[in-house]
Design an enzyme around this catalytic site. Sequence first.
Site, PDB file in Angstrom:
ATOM      1  N   GLY A 159       0.814  -1.204   0.000  1.00  0.00           N
ATOM      2  CA  GLY A 159       0.000   0.000   0.000  1.00  0.00           C
ATOM      3  C   GLY A 159       0.842   1.246   0.000  1.00  0.00           C
ATOM      4  O   GLY A 159       1.974   1.265   0.487  1.00  0.00           O
TER       5      GLY A 159
ATOM      6  N   GLY B 233       0.085   5.596   0.369  1.00  0.00           N
ATOM      7  CA  GLY B 233      -0.917   6.641   0.504  1.00  0.00           C
ATOM      8  C   GLY B 233      -0.308   7.956   0.931  1.00  0.00           C
ATOM      9  O   GLY B 233       0.908   8.157   0.862  1.00  0.00           O
ATOM     10  N   GLY B 234      -1.179   8.861   1.389  1.00  0.00           N
ATOM     11  CA  GLY B 234      -0.751  10.199   1.741  1.00  0.00           C
ATOM     12  C   GLY B 234       0.154  10.265   2.952  1.00  0.00           C
ATOM     13  O   GLY B 234       0.840  11.260   3.158  1.00  0.00           O
TER      14      GLY B 234
ATOM     15  N   GLY C 243       2.372   7.600   3.853  1.00  0.00           N
ATOM     16  CA  GLY C 243       3.548   6.748   3.768  1.00  0.00           C
ATOM     17  C   GLY C 243       3.300   5.463   3.009  1.00  0.00           C
ATOM     18  O   GLY C 243       2.316   5.318   2.281  1.00  0.00           O
ATOM     19  N   ARG C 244       4.206   4.503   3.193  1.00  0.00           N
ATOM     20  CA  ARG C 244       4.137   3.218   2.509  1.00  0.00           C
ATOM     21  C   ARG C 244       3.849   2.105   3.512  1.00  0.00           C
ATOM     22  O   ARG C 244       4.249   2.190   4.675  1.00  0.00           O
ATOM     23  CB  ARG C 244       5.464   2.914   1.800  1.00  0.00           C
ATOM     24  N   VAL C 245       3.189   1.047   3.034  1.00  0.00           N
ATOM     25  CA  VAL C 245       2.854  -0.083   3.894  1.00  0.00           C
ATOM     26  C   VAL C 245       3.439  -1.351   3.290  1.00  0.00           C
ATOM     27  O   VAL C 245       3.263  -1.631   2.102  1.00  0.00           O
ATOM     28  CB  VAL C 245       1.328  -0.252   4.051  1.00  0.00           C
TER      29      VAL C 245
ATOM     30  N   ASP D 158     -10.743  10.120   6.928  1.00  0.00           N
ATOM     31  CA  ASP D 158     -10.708   9.840   5.490  1.00  0.00           C
ATOM     32  C   ASP D 158     -11.379   8.503   5.181  1.00  0.00           C
ATOM     33  O   ASP D 158     -10.743   7.562   4.715  1.00  0.00           O
ATOM     34  CB  ASP D 158      -9.246   9.830   5.006  1.00  0.00           C
TER      35      ASP D 158
END
Length: 339
Positions: A55, A57-58, A60-62, A175
């Site tokens: 993943g 997103g706004g 960071g990274r997963v 969100d």
Amino acid sequence: MTQDAENGMPTENSTQKMVANEVLKHGNSEVVAKAYTFHDLAHATENFNPDLLIGKGGFGRVYKGHLGDKNQVVAVKQLDMIKVQGNREFLAEVLTIGRVHHPNLVNLIGYCVNGHQRLLVYEYMANGSLEEHLFDLDEKKTPLDWHTRMKIAKGVAKGLEYLHNMADPPIIYRDLKSLNVLLDGDMNPKLSDYGPIKIRQKEGEDHISTRVMETYGYSSPEYATTGELTTKSNVYSFGVVFLELISGRRVVDNKRPTEEQNLIIWAKPLLKEHAKIPMVADPLLKGNYPLKCLHQAVAIASMCLQEEASTRPYISDVVVALEYLATAQDDQEPSNVDE
């Protein structure tokens, strides 16, 4: 990653201990998240192997990872260092989500502070996001059936209900969107990224007046114009996600004809005409849904999508309505909608 003590900089261990002590001091026994070293999480993710990226997103990274001490598959979220303001902000995140526990919220397992690095460790959700199961399906993915969609809707609403009414302090979800609804191995939904925005406790107010990140299409009319995020804003966003579940359409889809690109604008006239309501249902359902329940579902979505915040229901009322829809449809006759 450890700084030399002689240069006056804190070592990873000392920073970890500081944050861990703060968590323990403020969170008491409610915060069960464990402090991990950067080395622990680098090892768990094979040095943040790009092949394990699940993943982005706004914030960071997963990465998918494996914790040896727990023999557990996890999701390691590496926060964007540009957007991290320091230990206090990160500590607020840990304190908020570390004491929140509900079957429909993704569980925080651990955290890490190392220099400018901030990482959070969550339970791994085997079936990814709701978005992946609704839109642009490939041949390998079976479309969600009606019962599963209603079960997911109920779970999302129950997660919101907990944040609004039972979390201490209450939390407004910043969100809500189908990408942030994650599914476990049994397709049970859990909300992710639900901290640290809290409801203001001054004079009974239940809103936040500073702008936070919300995704276009999911945000309520009042948020779009004033930047004020409320519990009723969350109800509107839920209505959008619920309508996506019913229709199988993205809230904004530029690949569709101009008049159909915005789901809400396209659907609202159809929802007002009894005979046209089946047109809103996802074609991938192939008519396999109880028509009565479809009408009830779109009625709930319509109430959540009211322009005026004061006319929308509370999420607790939505939960009550969905309790019926998530169980009653098995006893109903399926629709005979022609394809």
